[in-house]
Enzyme design. Sequence first.
Site, PDB file in Angstrom:
ATOM      1  CG  ASP A 102       0.208   3.292   4.467  1.00 34.91           C
ATOM      2  OD1 ASP A 102      -0.891   3.101   3.923  1.00 34.91           O
ATOM      3  OD2 ASP A 102       0.647   2.551   5.356  1.00 34.91           O
ATOM      4  CE  LYS A 111       0.543   0.643  13.005  1.00 35.47           C
ATOM      5  NZ  LYS A 111       1.493   0.092  12.048  1.00 35.47           N
ATOM      6  CG  ASP A 122      -0.248  -0.133   2.533  1.00 33.98           C
ATOM      7  OD1 ASP A 122       0.993  -0.286   2.538  1.00 33.98           O
ATOM      8  OD2 ASP A 122      -0.929  -0.078   3.572  1.00 33.98           O
TER       9      ASP A 122
HETATM   10  N1  GDD Z   1       0.424 -11.632   2.661  1.00 35.57           N
HETATM   11  C1  GDD Z   1       0.157 -10.926   3.750  1.00 35.57           C
HETATM   12  N2  GDD Z   1      -0.213 -11.579   4.892  1.00 35.57           N
HETATM   13  N3  GDD Z   1       0.252  -9.574   3.712  1.00 35.57           N
HETATM   14  C2  GDD Z   1      -0.041  -8.877   4.826  1.00 35.57           C
HETATM   15  C3  GDD Z   1      -0.428  -9.499   6.029  1.00 35.57           C
HETATM   16  C4  GDD Z   1      -0.530 -10.934   6.040  1.00 35.57           C
HETATM   17  O1  GDD Z   1      -0.859 -11.557   7.045  1.00 35.57           O
HETATM   18  N4  GDD Z   1      -0.647  -8.524   6.957  1.00 35.57           N
HETATM   19  C5  GDD Z   1      -0.385  -7.350   6.358  1.00 35.57           C
HETATM   20  N5  GDD Z   1      -0.030  -7.556   5.065  1.00 35.57           N
HETATM   21  C6  GDD Z   1       0.342  -6.558   4.072  1.00 35.57           C
HETATM   22  C7  GDD Z   1      -0.730  -5.488   3.871  1.00 35.57           C
HETATM   23  O2  GDD Z   1      -1.555  -5.845   2.781  1.00 35.57           O
HETATM   24  C8  GDD Z   1       0.085  -4.261   3.551  1.00 35.57           C
HETATM   25  O3  GDD Z   1       0.366  -4.173   2.167  1.00 35.57           O
HETATM   26  C9  GDD Z   1       1.414  -4.489   4.269  1.00 35.57           C
HETATM   27  O4  GDD Z   1       1.462  -5.887   4.589  1.00 35.57           O
HETATM   28  C10 GDD Z   1       1.542  -3.656   5.549  1.00 35.57           C
HETATM   29  O5  GDD Z   1       0.407  -3.840   6.354  1.00 35.57           O
HETATM   30  P1  GDD Z   1      -0.434  -2.610   6.914  1.00 35.57           P
HETATM   31  O6  GDD Z   1      -1.578  -3.188   7.673  1.00 35.57           O
HETATM   32  O7  GDD Z   1      -0.725  -1.637   5.835  1.00 35.57           O
HETATM   33  O8  GDD Z   1       0.594  -2.011   7.964  1.00 35.57           O
HETATM   34  P2  GDD Z   1       0.746  -0.516   8.485  1.00 35.57           P
HETATM   35  O9  GDD Z   1       0.503   0.456   7.410  1.00 35.57           O
HETATM   36  O10 GDD Z   1      -0.053  -0.365   9.745  1.00 35.57           O
HETATM   37  O11 GDD Z   1       2.295  -0.475   8.929  1.00 35.57           O
HETATM   38  C11 GDD Z   1       3.305  -0.943   8.059  1.00 35.57           C
HETATM   39  O12 GDD Z   1       3.603   0.016   7.070  1.00 35.57           O
HETATM   40  C12 GDD Z   1       4.151   1.278   7.558  1.00 35.57           C
HETATM   41  C13 GDD Z   1       4.456   2.137   6.350  1.00 35.57           C
HETATM   42  O13 GDD Z   1       3.292   2.449   5.686  1.00 35.57           O
HETATM   43  C14 GDD Z   1       4.560  -1.236   8.915  1.00 35.57           C
HETATM   44  O14 GDD Z   1       5.489  -1.910   8.077  1.00 35.57           O
HETATM   45  C15 GDD Z   1       5.161   0.047   9.493  1.00 35.57           C
HETATM   46  O15 GDD Z   1       6.384  -0.255  10.166  1.00 35.57           O
HETATM   47  C16 GDD Z   1       5.441   1.029   8.379  1.00 35.57           C
HETATM   48  O16 GDD Z   1       5.931   2.255   8.892  1.00 35.57           O
HETATM   49 MG    MG Z   2      -0.196   0.368   5.494  1.00 33.09          MG
END
Ligand code: GDD
Ligand code: MG
Length: 346
Positions: free
Chosen positions: A221, A157, A106
């Site tokens: 994001d 977080k 994303d």
């Molecule tokens: N295949 C798979 N399986 N993908 C997953 C899973 C899973 O179980 N869980 C999450 N993802 C994918 C989501 O689709 C997304 O593309 C990505 O992993 C990150 O998950 P998010 O749920 O969007 O996380 P976030 O935005 O809260 O936090 C992450 O992104 C931030 C930057 O935007 C973390 O990596 C943070 O450390 C980072 O700063």
């Molecule tokens: Mg995200």
Amino acid sequence: MQALILAGGKGTRLRPLTVYTPKPIVPFCNRAFLLYQIENLRKAGITDITLSLSYQPDKIEHVLGNGSDYGVNLRFITEPAPLGTGGAYRFAAADIRETTVVFNGDILTDFDIGSFIRLHKELGSAATLALKPVENPSAYGLVETDSESKILRFLEKPSDDEIKRLKINTINAGIYVLEPEILDLMPLGENRSFEYDIFPEILKREMPFYADVMKDDYWRDIGTPASYLAAHMDFLNGDIRGFETEPSDRSDVATKAVIDSRSIIGSGCVIKSGARVTNSVIGPGVQIEEKAIVEDSVLWAHSRISTAAEIRGSIIGRSCHVGRNSILDAGSVIGDKSTLTDYTRV
Ligand code: GDD
Ligand code: MG
């Protein structure tokens, strides 16, 4: 060199937009979102790309196909149940025992992946993370480095107290280069998070762990409606380098409709006399009737905006009907197939 895109999350924060459309393929400027990541990887010469899926995998596979339309080979791996970000990498990696670029699915960025990989190799790193300075790190992973870009701390977080105490603002941008030895930190088939389990484990074991801090590169994001809309505004403003949009077809636009030059209009739209479209992205097959106003908004395919409706700063899903004289103010997010009665105010 291969790439893995983590695209299995449920996209809950982007609801209602992700009820019928999984986050990786929500339209961005009228193209499936992941096509921007695929294009970015292809520019860096990476054409073997695996998509790690879990939520609505068939829709994603159907929209992207085998990648030949985009000059890459796409492979799809679907987890039996969500395994977390790290577990998904481990699950997909039976076939990827080589240096791998991992992308959160994303992230919209014009970051130069080629130079990121070169830095990783020069440093002899086991894992290298791209970082981005942001104003408020609380929704992200906060990363502390030393003056040589070595990662010292990873806090997913972070609390307000931690943010105040550390006085840093560089966050995990969700783009990694990983050596296969990282796979050995996790058992196959178990749920593991890069952010909560694996990065802290890499630090504990003192493996070579480095960062590459983005400078004036674009990064966002798109995982909430506000950031999804803001990313569109950024694109229309020309802030994102190197991506093309589909050529516009304005054949059914009435001569007395006013559309500014920034707006992107999908094919087969009908825009009637006196309608005004400003700084917006209009999906294919949308109908905008007489005197309707659309400003700073994103409309998905096949929606109909009736006479004199006014839509500002909003996102309208697919196949919606907005009744005449309705007023949608900034921040409205309307899910697919919704019908808003005439004179609705949101
Ligand atoms: N295949 C798979 N399986 N993908 C997953 C899973 C899973 O179980 N869980 C999450 N993802 C994918 C989501 O689709 C997304 O593309 C990505 O992993 C990150 O998950 P998010 O749920 O969007 O996380 P976030 O935005 O809260 O936090 C992450 O992104 C931030 C930057 O935007 C973390 O990596 C943070 O450390 C980072 O700063
Ligand atoms: Mg995200």
